[in-house]
Design an enzyme around this catalytic site. Sequence first.
Site, PDB file in Angstrom:
ATOM      1  N   HIS A 147      18.369  29.495  15.742  1.00 50.29           N
ATOM      2  CA  HIS A 147      17.639  30.434  15.173  1.00 50.29           C
ATOM      3  C   HIS A 147      17.880  30.445  13.108  1.00 50.29           C
ATOM      4  O   HIS A 147      17.386  29.955  12.810  1.00 50.29           O
ATOM      5  CB  HIS A 147      18.709  31.528  15.513  1.00 50.29           C
ATOM      6  CG  HIS A 147      17.271  33.266  15.031  1.00 50.29           C
ATOM      7  ND1 HIS A 147      16.007  32.466  15.887  1.00 50.29           N
ATOM      8  CD2 HIS A 147      16.481  33.568  14.217  1.00 50.29           C
ATOM      9  CE1 HIS A 147      15.198  33.606  15.834  1.00 50.29           C
ATOM     10  NE2 HIS A 147      15.749  34.369  14.723  1.00 50.29           N
ATOM     11  N   GLU A 193      -4.711   6.455   3.861  1.00 49.72           N
ATOM     12  CA  GLU A 193      -3.641   5.983   4.363  1.00 49.72           C
ATOM     13  C   GLU A 193      -3.424   5.018   4.839  1.00 49.72           C
ATOM     14  O   GLU A 193      -1.938   4.342   5.284  1.00 49.72           O
ATOM     15  CB  GLU A 193      -2.565   7.673   4.896  1.00 49.72           C
ATOM     16  CG  GLU A 193      -2.755   8.015   5.860  1.00 49.72           C
ATOM     17  CD  GLU A 193      -1.902   8.958   6.221  1.00 49.72           C
ATOM     18  OE1 GLU A 193      -1.128   9.503   5.630  1.00 49.72           O
ATOM     19  OE2 GLU A 193      -2.179  10.174   6.822  1.00 49.72           O
ATOM     20  N   ASP A 213       2.043   6.112   3.281  1.00 48.65           N
ATOM     21  CA  ASP A 213       1.846   5.560   4.480  1.00 48.65           C
ATOM     22  C   ASP A 213       1.256   4.083   3.693  1.00 48.65           C
ATOM     23  O   ASP A 213       1.640   3.380   4.499  1.00 48.65           O
ATOM     24  CB  ASP A 213       1.589   5.899   5.111  1.00 48.65           C
ATOM     25  CG  ASP A 213       2.095   6.842   6.277  1.00 48.65           C
ATOM     26  OD1 ASP A 213       3.277   6.370   6.576  1.00 48.65           O
ATOM     27  OD2 ASP A 213       1.615   7.914   6.989  1.00 48.65           O
ATOM     28  N   CYS A 236      -2.140  12.606  -3.220  1.00 49.01           N
ATOM     29  CA  CYS A 236      -1.020  13.332  -2.417  1.00 49.01           C
ATOM     30  C   CYS A 236      -0.148  12.579  -1.888  1.00 49.01           C
ATOM     31  O   CYS A 236       1.646  12.791  -1.770  1.00 49.01           O
ATOM     32  CB  CYS A 236      -1.340  14.291  -1.571  1.00 49.01           C
ATOM     33  SG  CYS A 236      -2.086  13.056   0.315  1.00 49.01           S
TER      34      CYS A 236
HETATM   35  C1  PEP Z   1       1.570  10.157   2.439  1.00 46.94           C
HETATM   36  O1  PEP Z   1       0.873   8.857   3.455  1.00 46.94           O
HETATM   37  O2  PEP Z   1       1.186   9.844   1.470  1.00 46.94           O
HETATM   38  C2  PEP Z   1       1.153  11.190   3.214  1.00 46.94           C
HETATM   39  C3  PEP Z   1       0.965  12.498   1.663  1.00 46.94           C
HETATM   40  O3  PEP Z   1       1.654  12.102   3.836  1.00 46.94           O
HETATM   41  P1  PEP Z   1       2.900  11.775   4.540  1.00 46.94           P
HETATM   42  O4  PEP Z   1       3.607  11.871   3.616  1.00 46.94           O
HETATM   43  O5  PEP Z   1       2.828  13.407   4.682  1.00 46.94           O
HETATM   44  O6  PEP Z   1       3.108  10.778   5.761  1.00 46.94           O
HETATM   45 MG    MG Z   2       1.009   9.887   5.518  1.00 47.10          MG
END
Ligand code: PEP
Ligand code: MG
Length: 789
Positions: free
Chosen positions: A403, A644, A668, A715
Amino acid sequence: MVQPHSIRDTDTAKSERLGLSTLEDISKLILQSSGLDQTLRNIVRLVADRMQSEVCSIYLCENDRLVLRATLGLASDSTGRISLGFNEGLIGYTAETRSIVNVGEPQSHPRFHYIADSNEEIYHSFLGIPLQDRQRLIGVMAIQTIEPRQFGPIEISTLTTIAFQLSAVVASARLLDQLDHEPFRNNDSPSTDVAIVPVGTDGQVVAERVEPTDSLLLKGELGFGGVAMGPAYLIDEDLGVSEIGDDEPFDLGTEQERLSEAIEKAKIETLCLEKRVAQRLSEEDAAIFHSHLMILQDRVLLEKLRADIHDGRSAASAIKHVIGDYVRAFRRLDDPYLQERAADMEDIGRRLLSNLSGQVRDIIQLPYEAIVVAKEMLPSDIALLDHARILGLVLEASDSNGHAVIIAKSLGIPTLVGVADATRRIRPGNNLILDSASGALHIEPAKQIRSEYRRLKIDGLRHQEELEQFKTRDAVTVNGTKVTLRANIGLLSDVSIAQQFGAEGVGLYRTELPYMARASFPDRKTQYEIYRRVVEGFPSQSVTVRTLDIGGDKSLPYFDTPRELNPFLGWRSVRVSLDHRDMFRTQIEAILMAATHGNVKLMFPMVTTLDEVLACKMVVAEAKQNLMNEGWTIPDVPLGVMIEVPGAIAMATHFAKEVDFFALGTNDLIQYLLAADRGNSSVSHYYDSLHPAVLAAIAQTVATAKRCGKNLCICGEMASDPASFALLVGLGLREFSVSSPSIFALKALLSKLDIKTLQNVAEQAMAESSGARVRKLISEAFGQVPAKD
Ligand code: PEP
Ligand code: MG
C-alpha cells in the site's frame, strides 16, 4: 423513471456527496452494531432508504452457494433459509458474471428464478451488484422496486461504492469469525508480541542500534525511481509507542477502564483517518478503515483483552499479547490475501497502544524535509505522514506492491524497498543519498559522492531556473513555425508536473501505470475517477488516453501472462485487450465516462491489422451503448491508433479510413525496425533512434498522415531530446508528446533555429549512412549533442 442525462458538474457534485456521506454512514452503522449480522441488517436498511427501494438484500457466498444474510422487504424469516446456486436466478447471474445486472420486469428475464414464499413477484425492477474484495467474490447485493424503474448512473455509482466498502467489512468480519471459532492453533510462540520499538520517556530510542560505519552503501530494489538527498527520519522511532510497563503494579479496575478509553479513542482516530484518506486519496483507499472499525468492535477480541487483564496483565500487555496472537494467526493462514490482513491487525494494535500511552498519533508533521526510513509502512502511517516533506522513502520490507509503495508512486516519491536492516543501520538525522533507480542508498556518503550528487542537483536547478522563462512562451522557431508540446503521463502525480512545465495537454496517457500501481484490477468506477482527475487537470486542452498496453516488459502482478520466448513479439498490448473483451470494454467505458468532463481522445496501442482496428471500434460502440443504456450522454471522442510496428506504417493508409489520428511510438518502432530489444543492454548499441532506417520510417509516416489528412503526434522518448526533437521538426512533425521536464529545453532550442535550417539538416540526415553520422551532423548543426538512447 430516471431520465437519461450526462453527469456534468452538478450531478458529479451530487454523486460525490452521496458517496462520501455513505462512507461516513457505514462507519456509523458499524459502530452501532455488534457483529456482522447486525451490520448487514443496518446496511440493507440504509441502502433501501437511500435508493428509495422497497427491497434491499445481501446474499453472501457460503459453500459455493449464495445465502440470503440480510433483507429489508423480502419475508424476514427467509434470512439464512434462502440460498441460490451460481446458476440460479438473477442473483446467481450477478455472481456468475461479476457485473452489475440492471433489469426492468425481472420476471421476463431468462435467468429469473422464482423463490417460493419470497413475495418477489410484485417487484418490477431489479439491480444486482456483485460484492468483491480484492478480486474475490463475497456475495451479491440486490435492490428491487415495485414501480418499474431504470437505475441511473449516479445510483449505480453510489451503490458500487457501498458494495465496495461493504465487501471489506464482510471480509474482515468473516476472518475474525474464522479465527474466533478455531482461534490460535499451534500457539507455540507466545514471545512474539506486536513489534514495538522501545522508547524512553524523552522519546529517545532505548533499544541498542548498530552503529553505522562512517560511510555505507546499502542496496535495495526499485519502488519508485528518483534521487533524493537529505537527513534520515526513522518512522519506528517517531511513530512508536512510549514505554510499555508490563510489570508495573496496577489496579485491575483502572486497567479495564484504560483499555475501554483506548478503544474508544482508537475508534475516533480510525474515523478521522478514514475521512482524511477519502479526501486526500480515494474512497477506495479509505474503505480499509471500515475493517479496522469492525475489528475494534469485535466482541470476541474485546472479551479476550478483558480476560487477559482479569488474569493479571496490564492493559498494554494484554493488547500486545492478544493482538500479537491474532497477527501470528493471520500470518499462518495459507492464503496470501488473508495473510495481508495481519498488517491491519498490527496497525490497530499500534493505534491502541499509542492511545493507551497518551501519545496521540496526529498528522505526523515531519520536523524537517527528510528521507523516511521504516521497516514497513502500514496504511495509517502513510495517511498520517506529511507528504510534502517526504523527500524519499526507504523500506526494509520488499513488497513493491504494498500500500505504502503504491501511494508513494502516485505521489512521485523516490522509493527503495527491500533494504535489509535499514532501520538498524541508519540513525535519525544521518545524511542519506537515495538513488532508487540504481538501487543504492548511501549513508553518510563520502565527500566526493556528496559533491557529485550535489553538483548534479545544483546544475539541474540552475538550468531549470534559466529555462523557467519558457513556461508561458509558445514552442516556436525564430521565424514563427509553431509546434505543440504535450506531455506523456502515467500517474496522477504527473498531472501537476505537466501543468508546472506548461504542457499543452496530454499526448499520451499510459493507463497501464495506475493498473501497475495497484494490487488488483481497478473496477470501472475507480478507473473513471482516476481518468476524470487527469482530464480535469487540463480543462482547455486535450488528453489522449491510451488503452492498456501490458505485456512485453510491463506486467501486472495480478494478471496471468504466459511465459513466452519472445514477449515483445507475443501476447501484448491491444492483443491482450481484444482477448479480454470484458476488461477492455470496462476500461473504454471508464474512459468514455471521463470524456464527459473534458476533451478526451482515445487511442489503441500496437495495432498491426485493420481487423484489430475494426474490433477496437466495435468495443467502443458496445461501451457507448452500455453507457447510454445506463443513462449517460457520451460526447464524440476522436479515435486514434499508435504507429509503433513497422507493418503499421504500410497499413496507415487503410487505418486512416477508420480513425481520426495517429501517434508515432518510436520506442517500440525502433526495436522492431532494428531487431534490438529496447530493454536489453547487450544490444543497446543496435538500438539507435537516429539510424537512417528509423528516420526513413518516420518520414514515411509523416507523408502518409499528411496525404490522408490525419493529425500525427510523436510520443516516443526520442522527441524529448532537444537535438533529436529539432531534427523531427525538420522532418515535418508538428505535434509532440514528451516528458514534461524536457519542455523548457525543447522550446529554448527551437527558439534559436529557423525552419529552413531544420528542413535542410533533416534532408541531409536522411541521406546519411549511419546513426553515428546523423548524430555528428545534427550536433554540429544545432550545437547540441543528441542524447544516447
Ligand atoms: C512507444 O512505443 O514509443 C510508446 C510511446 O509507447 P511505450 O513506450 O509505452 O511502449
Ligand atoms: Mg509502445
